[in-house]
Design a protein around this motif. Structure first.
Motif, mmCIF file in Angstrom:
data_model
loop_
_atom_site.group_PDB
_atom_site.id
_atom_site.type_symbol
_atom_site.label_atom_id
_atom_site.label_comp_id
_atom_site.label_asym_id
_atom_site.label_seq_id
_atom_site.Cartn_x
_atom_site.Cartn_y
_atom_site.Cartn_z
ATOM 1 N N ALA A 63 0.827 -1.211 0.000
ATOM 2 C CA ALA A 63 0.000 0.000 0.000
ATOM 3 C C ALA A 63 0.860 1.258 0.000
ATOM 4 O O ALA A 63 0.351 2.353 0.274
ATOM 5 C CB ALA A 63 -0.925 -0.005 1.220
ATOM 6 N N MET A 64 2.121 1.119 -0.338
ATOM 7 C CA MET A 64 3.036 2.249 -0.242
ATOM 8 C C MET A 64 2.800 3.322 -1.290
ATOM 9 O O MET A 64 3.028 4.505 -1.034
ATOM 10 C CB MET A 64 4.492 1.764 -0.341
ATOM 11 C CG MET A 64 5.033 1.136 0.941
ATOM 12 S SD MET A 64 4.909 2.233 2.352
ATOM 13 C CE MET A 64 6.024 3.536 1.866
ATOM 14 N N LEU A 65 2.342 2.954 -2.494
ATOM 15 C CA LEU A 65 2.187 3.958 -3.552
ATOM 16 C C LEU A 65 1.193 5.059 -3.177
ATOM 17 O O LEU A 65 1.513 6.250 -3.329
ATOM 18 C CB LEU A 65 1.788 3.285 -4.863
ATOM 19 C CG LEU A 65 2.847 2.386 -5.522
ATOM 20 C CD1 LEU A 65 2.371 1.911 -6.888
ATOM 21 C CD2 LEU A 65 4.173 3.116 -5.652
ATOM 22 N N PRO A 66 -0.007 4.730 -2.688
ATOM 23 C CA PRO A 66 -0.899 5.826 -2.257
ATOM 24 C C PRO A 66 -0.342 6.617 -1.084
ATOM 25 O O PRO A 66 -0.566 7.832 -0.984
ATOM 26 C CB PRO A 66 -2.192 5.093 -1.863
ATOM 27 C CG PRO A 66 -2.136 3.788 -2.578
ATOM 28 C CD PRO A 66 -0.692 3.430 -2.627
ATOM 29 N N ILE A 67 0.389 5.937 -0.182
ATOM 30 C CA ILE A 67 0.992 6.654 0.950
ATOM 31 C C ILE A 67 2.054 7.621 0.458
ATOM 32 O O ILE A 67 2.157 8.762 0.939
ATOM 33 C CB ILE A 67 1.581 5.652 1.961
ATOM 34 C CG1 ILE A 67 0.466 4.815 2.595
ATOM 35 C CG2 ILE A 67 2.376 6.372 3.040
ATOM 36 C CD1 ILE A 67 0.962 3.745 3.537
ATOM 37 N N ILE A 68 2.846 7.197 -0.520
ATOM 38 C CA ILE A 68 3.862 8.077 -1.101
ATOM 39 C C ILE A 68 3.199 9.290 -1.756
ATOM 40 O O ILE A 68 3.676 10.425 -1.630
ATOM 41 C CB ILE A 68 4.723 7.309 -2.126
ATOM 42 C CG1 ILE A 68 5.620 6.301 -1.404
ATOM 43 C CG2 ILE A 68 5.567 8.269 -2.956
ATOM 44 C CD1 ILE A 68 6.391 5.393 -2.343
ATOM 45 N N THR A 69 2.080 9.061 -2.448
ATOM 46 C CA THR A 69 1.375 10.160 -3.102
ATOM 47 C C THR A 69 0.894 11.196 -2.101
ATOM 48 O O THR A 69 1.117 12.401 -2.260
ATOM 49 C CB THR A 69 0.182 9.621 -3.905
ATOM 50 O OG1 THR A 69 0.650 8.672 -4.863
ATOM 51 C CG2 THR A 69 -0.529 10.753 -4.630
ATOM 52 N N SER A 70 0.218 10.721 -1.041
ATOM 53 C CA SER A 70 -0.309 11.657 -0.042
ATOM 54 C C SER A 70 0.809 12.350 0.728
ATOM 55 O O SER A 70 0.714 13.538 1.042
ATOM 56 C CB SER A 70 -1.237 10.920 0.934
ATOM 57 O OG SER A 70 -0.531 9.925 1.645
ATOM 58 N N SER A 71 1.877 11.606 1.017
ATOM 59 C CA SER A 71 3.001 12.200 1.758
ATOM 60 C C SER A 71 3.769 13.189 0.894
ATOM 61 O O SER A 71 4.151 14.269 1.353
ATOM 62 C CB SER A 71 3.940 11.099 2.259
ATOM 63 O OG SER A 71 3.253 10.187 3.084
ATOM 64 N N GLY A 72 3.987 12.834 -0.373
ATOM 65 C CA GLY A 72 4.707 13.740 -1.267
ATOM 66 C C GLY A 72 3.949 15.021 -1.534
ATOM 67 O O GLY A 72 4.551 16.092 -1.671
ATOM 68 N N SER A 73 2.624 14.923 -1.577
ATOM 69 C CA SER A 73 1.825 16.122 -1.797
ATOM 70 C C SER A 73 1.914 17.096 -0.632
ATOM 71 O O SER A 73 1.650 18.298 -0.793
ATOM 72 C CB SER A 73 0.353 15.731 -2.018
ATOM 73 O OG SER A 73 0.232 14.881 -3.138
ATOM 74 N N ALA A 74 2.283 16.578 0.534
ATOM 75 C CA ALA A 74 2.388 17.435 1.723
ATOM 76 C C ALA A 74 3.745 18.112 1.838
ATOM 77 O O ALA A 74 3.915 19.016 2.667
ATOM 78 C CB ALA A 74 2.125 16.607 2.983
ATOM 79 N N LEU A 75 4.714 17.707 1.008
ATOM 80 C CA LEU A 75 6.065 18.265 1.118
ATOM 81 C C LEU A 75 6.126 19.780 0.913
ATOM 82 O O LEU A 75 6.835 20.473 1.654
ATOM 83 C CB LEU A 75 7.003 17.553 0.135
ATOM 84 C CG LEU A 75 7.364 16.106 0.479
ATOM 85 C CD1 LEU A 75 8.274 15.513 -0.587
ATOM 86 C CD2 LEU A 75 8.036 16.031 1.846
ATOM 87 N N PRO A 76 5.423 20.357 -0.082
ATOM 88 C CA PRO A 76 5.484 21.818 -0.207
ATOM 89 C C PRO A 76 5.021 22.544 1.043
ATOM 90 O O PRO A 76 5.543 23.610 1.394
ATOM 91 C CB PRO A 76 4.549 22.103 -1.391
ATOM 92 C CG PRO A 76 4.559 20.843 -2.182
ATOM 93 C CD PRO A 76 4.666 19.748 -1.182
ATOM 94 N N GLY A 77 4.031 21.976 1.734
ATOM 95 C CA GLY A 77 3.548 22.596 2.960
ATOM 96 C C GLY A 77 4.577 22.636 4.064
ATOM 97 O O GLY A 77 4.517 23.491 4.955
ATOM 98 N N LEU A 78 5.563 21.725 4.006
ATOM 99 C CA LEU A 78 6.620 21.741 5.020
ATOM 100 C C LEU A 78 7.432 23.023 4.928
ATOM 101 O O LEU A 78 7.824 23.605 5.939
ATOM 102 C CB LEU A 78 7.545 20.525 4.845
ATOM 103 C CG LEU A 78 6.919 19.138 4.975
ATOM 104 C CD1 LEU A 78 7.994 18.076 4.831
ATOM 105 C CD2 LEU A 78 6.195 18.985 6.297
#
Length: 327
Positions: free
Chosen positions: A248-263
């Motif tokens: 299930a890592m691909l959807p987790i990577i998508t959601s986590s990567g989308s949050a990177l700009p907010g960091l």
């Protein structure tokens, strides 16, 4: 892979030009340079000479998008849009329109570190807590533990993050006096100012992520390869960690990567309420004061971060799943 990344960067450049143009048009649809001058100079009696001087100092005396041929000039650099765009694409953000704003690039470099101190712990701890909590619910799927866990998530999702901030400040700052209600200090002293907002944002973001991850894990837990692993006598914790989580890592990577700009961009609401001088509060203050130079710089920086994060997500796909190929 290199050709794919270069092609995506080319698309990203076109997107940046479009975002830059739309931001420019939207801002000057609302305000004229004269309005901006009056707002930044302040005072009820602003003379035309003061307005003109302010516009000349910041380059707003030139045409906005196109040259006025009647003035006898064909220099493309004689437009506000062209001059500001060229400087943005070389990451020269210039000076703020507000007289006390200073150099924007220097402010971004200083405030980004403050924002990262706040957002990175929220991101890392929130991701770990959500994954662990979701796996725990899936392990007890169909039981009261799973039922009440989902109910708790729904209730928490129904509450605004603003509620968590206000109640948290009242209980832990005013009543218990365990943490400062707002403010910031450098060095190790920053910890006591950041603990409360980090904890509150963890609670506010946990439910949404947990529900999403639980759905992913439930889908994987019902597949044949998982039943085969259980039939071989593999412990449930090993099944969840080695098989369900991994696939299930691909959807987790998508959601986590989308949050990177907010960091890097900071938390707009959190920084404003807790008085943390990061990029989030910097952006909010610029919007409130209608400082076009800062707003445009922050929109451009956010666009760059989103484009880069999407490319990194695609690269991470190939690392998480060898079947994925970039074309």
């Amino acid at each position: 892979m290199l050709s794919y990344i270069l092609r995506r960067l080319g698309y990203g450049l076109v997107i940046l030009i479009g975002v830059n143009l739309i931001t420019f048009l939207l801002f000057f649809t609302v305000n004229t340079p004269d309005d901006m001058a009056r707002l930044n100079i302040g005072g009820k009696r602003v003379t035309p000479d003061q307005i003109e001087k302010w516009k000349v100092e910041r380059g707003y005396d030139k045409p906005m998008l196109f040259n006025d041929q009647a003035q006898g000039t064909d220099q493309l650099t004689q437009t506000v849009f062209w001059e500001r765009s060229v400087s943005l694409f070389v990451f020269d953000f210039g000076r703020a329109d507000n007289a006390s704003g200073g150099d924007i690039g220097h402010q971004i470099a200083q405030r980004m570190g403050v924002s990262l101190r706040l957002t990175v712990p929220i991101f890392v701890l929130g991701l770990l807590a959500s994954v662990i909590f979701s796996l725990w619910l899936v392990m007890f799927r169909g039981t009261r533990v799973d039922f009440w866990g989902v109910v708790a998530c729904v209730v928490m999702m129904s509450i605004s993050s603003l509620f968590y901030i206000i109640v948290g400040q009242y209980l832990f700052s005013r009543v218990a006096r365990l943490a400062p209600i707002s403010g910031y200090a450098g060095g190790l002293d920053a910890v006591r100012f950041l603990v409360l907002p980090i904890c509150l944002m963890l609670v506010a973001s946990l439910a949404g992520q947990a529900r999403f991850f639980r759905t992913l894990f439930l889908e994987e837990a019902g597949k044949d390869y998982v039943r085969t692993a259980r039939a071989k006598g593999l412990a449930e914790t090993a099944v969840m960690g080695r098989h369900v989580l991994r696939n299930a890592m691909l959807p987790i990577i998508t959601s986590s990567g989308s949050a990177l700009p907010g960091l890097f961009m900071g938390g707009l609401l959190t920084e404003s309420f807790f008085g943390i001088p990061g990029l989030g509060s910097y952006t909010i203050d610029a919007i409130a004061s209608q400082d076009f130079a800062i707003v445009r710089a922050m929109v451009f920086l956010g666009s760059v971060l989103y484009i880069v994060s999407n490319i990194l997500i695609d690269v991470a796909y190939t690392l998480a799943d060898p079947r994925v190929r970039m074309q």
